[in-house]
Write an enzyme that holds these catalytic residues in place. Structure first.
Site, mmCIF file in Angstrom:
data_model
loop_
_atom_site.group_PDB
_atom_site.id
_atom_site.type_symbol
_atom_site.label_atom_id
_atom_site.label_comp_id
_atom_site.label_asym_id
_atom_site.label_seq_id
_atom_site.Cartn_x
_atom_site.Cartn_y
_atom_site.Cartn_z
ATOM 1 N N SER A 1 27.477 46.473 19.910
ATOM 2 C CA SER A 1 27.965 47.316 20.382
ATOM 3 C C SER A 1 27.824 48.694 20.726
ATOM 4 O O SER A 1 26.148 48.890 19.664
ATOM 5 C CB SER A 1 29.988 47.482 19.753
ATOM 6 O OG SER A 1 29.180 47.505 18.248
ATOM 7 N N ASP B 1 27.869 44.850 24.038
ATOM 8 C CA ASP B 1 29.635 43.756 24.455
ATOM 9 C C ASP B 1 29.672 45.477 24.226
ATOM 10 O O ASP B 1 30.129 45.911 23.421
ATOM 11 C CB ASP B 1 29.661 43.593 22.525
ATOM 12 C CG ASP B 1 31.047 43.176 21.991
ATOM 13 O OD1 ASP B 1 31.584 42.740 23.093
ATOM 14 O OD2 ASP B 1 31.047 43.247 21.109
ATOM 15 N N GLY C 1 40.632 41.385 16.173
ATOM 16 C CA GLY C 1 40.288 41.488 14.281
ATOM 17 C C GLY C 1 41.057 39.943 14.176
ATOM 18 O O GLY C 1 41.014 39.116 14.570
HETATM 19 O O1 G3H Z 1 33.749 41.666 21.540
HETATM 20 C C1 G3H Z 1 33.654 41.865 20.502
HETATM 21 C C2 G3H Z 1 34.945 40.133 20.295
HETATM 22 O O2 G3H Z 1 35.929 39.814 20.760
HETATM 23 C C3 G3H Z 1 34.850 39.511 18.751
HETATM 24 O O3 G3H Z 1 36.489 40.456 17.918
HETATM 25 O O4 G3H Z 1 36.387 40.627 16.277
HETATM 26 O O5 G3H Z 1 37.982 39.165 17.300
HETATM 27 O O6 G3H Z 1 35.930 38.011 16.498
HETATM 28 P P1 G3H Z 1 36.721 39.651 17.043
HETATM 29 ZN ZN ZN Z 2 35.240 40.943 22.460
#
Ligand code: G3H
Ligand code: ZN
Length: 293
Positions: free
Chosen positions: A49, A83, A182
């Site tokens: 990210s 991301d 989350g």
């Molecule tokens: O872009 C990252 C994800 O969509 C992660 O989602 O934290 O719910 O696993 P998460």
């Molecule tokens: Zn995401």
């Protein structure tokens, strides 16, 4: 080994499984994800990210992932992906730094602005052989949050997703279909919407917010054609819970490596479970290794 994401996704589409796009945040998580891929003989996507880039620095990220992919992960395909890129400078820097795919996330903007910005990135990235992921209908939540209930989890409109894909010509599409970033009590998957998006766009669908969704629902989503599943929070949670408990038990430890080593294993175990669930385990063999390049 580092490969282009398209080689990984093509095989997932042909064989009906999903590949995990795992958020890496530091050396320990990079090692944990790589070891999980090696132990399960699975292709993987390591995604970073903007906040992780700000934390580690772009060059260290590229060098760490490349080196680990070439050494620890020499016998499995690894793709590096940006991301939720919202800052165009970072998006362009990642493209120039050798990422084989980037996510331009302008989903917080009005539809036309989202389309225009995404198209601008497509124009820049495509000649450089970089895949572009676009997003429509923002995916809500906060990474790493556990157990709360979100007031509202908005979902994208089918017609907007179709128009967005047609106008931007992105390679992969992320859309809000009920999941959240989350682990929340009330996140879900709107299978009807997912099915219609797949039928109408025929695009590679990226399921965001993979943490907090039941195994049964993940399997159903893969059957409906999801080929990439993003996992962030489950990695952070495993890392932090392990670190907190190791530190509590070893208050006098002065070698950080002794405190951090168990976090590598914790990440590895979470990722192994996801890989098995997604169906990407045992897809890599000595015989087919060259076919991933
Ligand atoms: O872009 C990252 C994800 O969509 C992660 O989602 O934290 O719910 O696993 P998460
Ligand atoms: Zn995401």
């Amino acid at each position: 080994m580092l490969v282009h994401i398209k080689n990984i996704v093509k095989k997932a589409q042909q064989n009906g499984y999903a590949v995990g796009a795992f958020n890496i945040i530091n050396l320990e998580s990079i090692l944990g994800v790589a070891q999980a891929a090696v132990k399960t003989k699975s292709p993987i996507i390591m995604q970073v990210s903007e906040s992780a880039i700000k934390y580690m620095g772009l060059k260290p990220v590229v060098h760490l992932v490349s080196t680990v992919a070439k050494n620890v992960g020499a016998l499995v395909p690894v793709a590096l992906h940006l991301d939720h890129g919202g800052d165009l400078d970072i998006v362009y820097e990642c493209i120039n730094a050798g990422f084989t795919s980037i996510h331009i996330d302008a989903s917080n903007l009005p539809f036309d602005e989202n389309v225009n910005l995404t198209k601008q990135v497509v124009k820049f990235a495509r000649p450089k052989n970089v895949w572009i992921q676009g997003e429509i209908g923002s995916i809500v939540g906060g990474h790493g949050e556990i157990g709360k209930t979100l007031k509202e989890i908005p979902q994208a409109k089918l017609e907007d997703v179709v128009k967005f894909v047609q106008q931007t010509k992105v390679d992969t599409i992320a859309a809000a279909i009920g999941t959240a970033h989350g682990v929340y009590e009330n996140e879900d998957i709107n299978f009807h919407l997912l099915k219609n998006i797949k039928t109408m766009t025929k695009k590679v669908f990226v399921l965001h917010g993979g943490s907090g969704i039941s195994n049964q629902k993940i399997k159903k989503a893969i059957k409906l054609g999801v080929n990439i599943i993003n996992i962030g929070s489950d990695i952070k949670i495993a890392f932090c819970q392990t670190l907190i408990s190791v530190c509590a038990k070893n208050k006098k430890e002065m070698d950080p490596r002794n405190l951090l080593k168990p976090t590598i294993k914790a990440v590895e175990l979470v990722v192994i479970d996801k890989i098995k669930l997604f169906g990407s385990a045992n897809q890599v063999t000595f015989k087919n290794l060259d076919s991933w390049k």
